[in-house]
Design a protein around this motif. Sequence first.
Motif, PDB file in Angstrom:
ATOM      1  N   GLU A 174      82.490  71.437  62.387  1.00 44.72           N
ATOM      2  CA  GLU A 174      81.593  70.235  62.396  1.00 44.72           C
ATOM      3  C   GLU A 174      80.801  69.819  63.246  1.00 44.72           C
ATOM      4  OE1 GLU A 174      83.736  67.239  59.997  1.00 44.72           O
ATOM      5  OE2 GLU A 174      85.358  68.679  59.598  1.00 44.72           O
ATOM      6  N   PHE A 175      81.368  69.905  64.443  1.00 45.90           N
ATOM      7  CA  PHE A 175      80.641  69.806  65.512  1.00 45.90           C
ATOM      8  C   PHE A 175      79.509  70.599  66.033  1.00 45.90           C
ATOM      9  CE2 PHE A 175      80.319  70.066  70.375  1.00 45.90           C
ATOM     10  CZ  PHE A 175      79.518  68.775  70.630  1.00 45.90           C
ATOM     11  N   LEU A 176      79.778  71.777  65.941  1.00 49.69           N
ATOM     12  CA  LEU A 176      79.023  72.971  66.002  1.00 49.69           C
ATOM     13  C   LEU A 176      77.687  72.994  65.062  1.00 49.69           C
ATOM     14  CD1 LEU A 176      81.180  75.927  66.907  1.00 49.69           C
ATOM     15  CD2 LEU A 176      79.680  74.961  68.577  1.00 49.69           C
ATOM     16  N   VAL A 177      77.916  72.874  63.683  1.00 50.94           N
ATOM     17  CA  VAL A 177      77.008  72.994  62.623  1.00 50.94           C
ATOM     18  C   VAL A 177      76.161  71.553  62.743  1.00 50.94           C
ATOM     19  CG1 VAL A 177      76.636  73.199  60.387  1.00 50.94           C
ATOM     20  CG2 VAL A 177      78.248  74.721  61.449  1.00 50.94           C
ATOM     21  N   GLY A 178      76.928  70.303  62.812  1.00 53.31           N
ATOM     22  CA  GLY A 178      76.299  69.188  62.671  1.00 53.31           C
ATOM     23  C   GLY A 178      75.437  68.801  64.048  1.00 53.31           C
ATOM     24  N   ILE A 179      75.698  69.195  64.932  1.00 52.69           N
ATOM     25  CA  ILE A 179      75.186  68.631  66.410  1.00 52.69           C
ATOM     26  C   ILE A 179      74.550  69.962  67.225  1.00 52.69           C
ATOM     27  CG2 ILE A 179      75.524  67.544  68.487  1.00 52.69           C
ATOM     28  CD1 ILE A 179      77.682  65.842  67.133  1.00 52.69           C
ATOM     29  N   ILE A 180      75.470  70.616  67.638  1.00 49.81           N
ATOM     30  CA  ILE A 180      74.817  71.840  68.673  1.00 49.81           C
ATOM     31  C   ILE A 180      73.898  72.696  68.208  1.00 49.81           C
ATOM     32  CG2 ILE A 180      75.725  73.710  70.049  1.00 49.81           C
ATOM     33  CD1 ILE A 180      76.749  70.993  71.236  1.00 49.81           C
ATOM     34  N   ILE A 181      74.182  73.389  66.948  1.00 50.05           N
ATOM     35  CA  ILE A 181      73.408  74.266  66.334  1.00 50.05           C
ATOM     36  C   ILE A 181      71.637  73.757  66.034  1.00 50.05           C
ATOM     37  CG2 ILE A 181      72.685  75.681  64.401  1.00 50.05           C
ATOM     38  CD1 ILE A 181      75.742  76.414  64.456  1.00 50.05           C
ATOM     39  N   PRO A 182      71.786  72.330  65.709  1.00 54.04           N
ATOM     40  CA  PRO A 182      70.442  71.836  65.356  1.00 54.04           C
ATOM     41  C   PRO A 182      69.806  71.768  66.592  1.00 54.04           C
ATOM     42  CG  PRO A 182      72.127  70.880  63.760  1.00 54.04           C
ATOM     43  CD  PRO A 182      72.959  71.788  64.703  1.00 54.04           C
ATOM     44  N   LEU A 183      70.665  71.104  67.441  1.00 55.54           N
ATOM     45  CA  LEU A 183      69.763  71.057  68.654  1.00 55.54           C
ATOM     46  C   LEU A 183      69.144  72.203  69.479  1.00 55.54           C
ATOM     47  CD1 LEU A 183      72.293  68.315  70.490  1.00 55.54           C
ATOM     48  CD2 LEU A 183      70.069  67.853  69.465  1.00 55.54           C
ATOM     49  N   VAL A 184      69.885  73.213  69.540  1.00 59.40           N
ATOM     50  CA  VAL A 184      69.559  74.472  69.890  1.00 59.40           C
ATOM     51  C   VAL A 184      68.485  74.975  69.123  1.00 59.40           C
ATOM     52  CG1 VAL A 184      70.145  76.962  70.260  1.00 59.40           C
ATOM     53  CG2 VAL A 184      71.867  75.226  70.871  1.00 59.40           C
ATOM     54  N   LEU A 185      68.406  74.915  68.030  1.00 61.80           N
ATOM     55  CA  LEU A 185      67.100  75.412  67.116  1.00 61.80           C
ATOM     56  C   LEU A 185      66.015  74.558  67.228  1.00 61.80           C
ATOM     57  CD1 LEU A 185      69.239  76.301  63.772  1.00 61.80           C
ATOM     58  CD2 LEU A 185      68.452  77.858  65.749  1.00 61.80           C
ATOM     59  N   ALA A 186      66.244  73.307  67.541  1.00 62.62           N
ATOM     60  CA  ALA A 186      65.270  72.240  67.432  1.00 62.62           C
ATOM     61  C   ALA A 186      64.387  72.729  68.942  1.00 62.62           C
ATOM     62  CB  ALA A 186      65.578  70.729  67.635  1.00 62.62           C
ATOM     63  N   PHE A 187      65.255  72.819  69.945  1.00 62.99           N
ATOM     64  CA  PHE A 187      64.631  73.272  71.244  1.00 62.99           C
ATOM     65  C   PHE A 187      63.756  74.564  70.953  1.00 62.99           C
ATOM     66  CE2 PHE A 187      64.502  75.260  75.405  1.00 62.99           C
ATOM     67  CZ  PHE A 187      63.779  74.518  76.173  1.00 62.99           C
ATOM     68  N   MET A 188      64.174  75.672  70.299  1.00 61.11           N
ATOM     69  CA  MET A 188      63.435  76.618  70.225  1.00 61.11           C
ATOM     70  C   MET A 188      62.334  76.315  69.263  1.00 61.11           C
ATOM     71  SD  MET A 188      66.781  79.224  69.047  1.00 61.11           S
ATOM     72  CE  MET A 188      65.825  80.572  68.130  1.00 61.11           C
ATOM     73  N   LEU A 189      62.454  75.670  68.338  1.00 63.13           N
ATOM     74  CA  LEU A 189      61.450  75.258  67.413  1.00 63.13           C
ATOM     75  C   LEU A 189      60.378  74.546  68.313  1.00 63.13           C
ATOM     76  CD1 LEU A 189      59.903  75.103  64.556  1.00 63.13           C
ATOM     77  CD2 LEU A 189      61.019  73.059  64.505  1.00 63.13           C
ATOM     78  N   PHE A 190      60.780  73.581  69.207  1.00 61.75           N
ATOM     79  CA  PHE A 190      59.738  72.631  69.772  1.00 61.75           C
ATOM     80  C   PHE A 190      58.910  73.743  70.809  1.00 61.75           C
ATOM     81  CE2 PHE A 190      58.609  70.382  73.695  1.00 61.75           C
ATOM     82  CZ  PHE A 190      57.889  69.478  73.379  1.00 61.75           C
ATOM     83  N   SER A 191      59.636  74.664  71.580  1.00 58.68           N
ATOM     84  CA  SER A 191      58.965  75.490  72.537  1.00 58.68           C
ATOM     85  C   SER A 191      57.968  76.510  71.586  1.00 58.68           C
ATOM     86  CB  SER A 191      60.060  76.427  73.252  1.00 58.68           C
ATOM     87  OG  SER A 191      61.106  75.636  73.734  1.00 58.68           O
ATOM     88  N   SER A 192      58.401  76.972  70.685  1.00 62.48           N
ATOM     89  CA  SER A 192      57.442  77.809  69.816  1.00 62.48           C
ATOM     90  C   SER A 192      56.178  76.971  69.367  1.00 62.48           C
ATOM     91  CB  SER A 192      58.018  78.567  68.552  1.00 62.48           C
ATOM     92  OG  SER A 192      59.061  79.190  68.872  1.00 62.48           O
ATOM     93  N   LEU A 193      56.430  75.854  68.948  1.00 65.90           N
ATOM     94  CA  LEU A 193      55.190  74.878  68.278  1.00 65.90           C
ATOM     95  C   LEU A 193      54.366  74.637  69.546  1.00 65.90           C
ATOM     96  CD1 LEU A 193      57.019  72.527  65.927  1.00 65.90           C
ATOM     97  CD2 LEU A 193      55.404  74.000  65.302  1.00 65.90           C
ATOM     98  N   VAL A 194      54.668  74.150  70.726  1.00 66.42           N
ATOM     99  CA  VAL A 194      53.993  73.936  71.968  1.00 66.42           C
ATOM    100  C   VAL A 194      53.267  74.949  72.291  1.00 66.42           C
ATOM    101  CG1 VAL A 194      54.195  73.367  74.164  1.00 66.42           C
ATOM    102  CG2 VAL A 194      55.435  71.979  72.897  1.00 66.42           C
ATOM    103  N   GLY A 195      53.928  76.190  72.475  1.00 71.58           N
ATOM    104  CA  GLY A 195      53.139  77.364  72.836  1.00 71.58           C
ATOM    105  C   GLY A 195      52.097  77.795  71.743  1.00 71.58           C
ATOM    106  N   LEU A 196      52.314  77.829  70.325  1.00 66.74           N
ATOM    107  CA  LEU A 196      51.297  78.119  69.599  1.00 66.74           C
ATOM    108  C   LEU A 196      50.018  77.038  69.359  1.00 66.74           C
ATOM    109  CD1 LEU A 196      53.754  79.263  66.553  1.00 66.74           C
ATOM    110  CD2 LEU A 196      52.008  80.785  68.088  1.00 66.74           C
TER     111      LEU A 196
END
Length: 544
Positions: A442-464
Amino acid sequence: MSTQNSHAQEPKIRESWTGQTGFLLAAIGSAIGLGNIWRFPGVAYTNGGGAFLVPYLVALVAVGIPMLWLDYAVGHKFRGSPPWALRRLKAIGEFVGWFQVFVCFVILVYYGAVIAWAMQYTVYSVSQAWGDDPAGFFVGSFLQSVDGSKELSWEPVAAVAIPLALMWIFLLLVLSRGLSKGVETANKIFLPLLVVLFLIMVVRALFLPGAAEGLNAFFTPQWDSLGNPNVWLAAFAQIFYSLSVGFGIMLTYASYLKPKSNLTGTALVAGFANSSFEILAGIGVFSAIGFMAMNQGVSVSELDGLTGPILSFVTFPQIISAMPGGSLFGVLFFASLTLAGMTSLLSLLQPVSGSLQDKFGLKPTTAALVCGVPATIISLVLFGTKSGLNNLDIVDKFINEIGVVSSAIFLAVLAAVAAPRLRGLRQHLNSVSSVKVARLWEFLVGIIIPLVLAFMLFSSLVGLVSNGYDSYKPTYVLAFGWGCLAFVVIASAVLTFIPWKPRAISAETVSSILESHSDDDEPVGEVAAESSRAVSATEEGEVR
């Protein structure tokens, strides 16, 4: 949203896998695709070699398997395609479900083009039609690609369009036969054949001169790379894209499982089977690359094109031309690439077809035509032309780095905040599975994974947003990159607001609704209201 769809009913009779084995083969077939063969070896090599396996395995355990369990839990508990299953979580979930469906749709229309390339190159391998200039042949004679920074061409390329059309006809015939007779049967044939062909190719590559040097380059650990956060992000991205998690495929597949199914154990087998195939692909690819380096009198580190389409359609033809018995090796390699692509493409088609069946009460044959005919036309028009390679490059960049990642974030957050929440989903997994899921999930799916994916998404958006993409004109990127994302959002909203086709509902369905909320925090009155709406719709004759 909830008002317009208040009479959405679950299908009375839903297709199912013939057994756990059929589901497992389909899940593995979905995970094993083009990315395993042409992406993983290059990503591992450029991100620490053997040391990359450390963050890679961490990512598999911390992100891949937990997300796979989430997909399985939602699909199996709520017994439907993404729009139906996620709507059962929360009304806004239907939009998230359609978002996943249209992400799949965009991917499949260009993914098919790459399979068509592999099909054509299987034939080309016999005579080694690329001659002495594989790079010039691939981009020039074969794709007839135009300069994406200067022009856009809609002129069709016969060498791509013809196999692309034939492939779509074949796959739609498979899809129209339904789940067990079509998708399951195809995977039972394609996946073992893929493994056999690829094993033969790998064994042949291992006996090439210079293979040891290639394997040393692939597996030699660069331990200092483990301190680079980009290496860890690369590992998380590879696992995420490779396992096909978070954008509706595995959720849909799990919805066809029987009520008593070993979800967590199956996910573990599928996840580790996928990773094993990736490592096997790395062994075969770098054995062949070592041979090419030796043949050219250079080190492996001096070679270019060790990942992506260039690896498959330029580097490998060079290897094929230089090695004894190269034509047979080429046929094995490109046939494997074709089969890997087809099993993945079938998995991309199923969420689209299944969602249309659920929403509009369509039969599998009709749903195959409704989703397949537009997909075929778009695929031919956008990716069977002289601008096909450029169009594919842009769409793939945007839909994967933004569309797929956003979809997974939406799913994880929705599951964390909407009843029955992650606790209820974990209880469901544990109630039917042999391997029990700990609270850490629950901790991994509810907090850690969204944060990791959000960082990946933010990095891609800033670059593009800041730099555009490659050397393509801004208007070109706007039309095919941001445009494909806009299409996904708009199409998802439109399908969300279309009322569900009323269908007969049985007592078993009402029981399913009540059972699915048994461990929720949702008020009993709201659960009863959902069942009441279903029953009253039947009594009032609104459904047939």
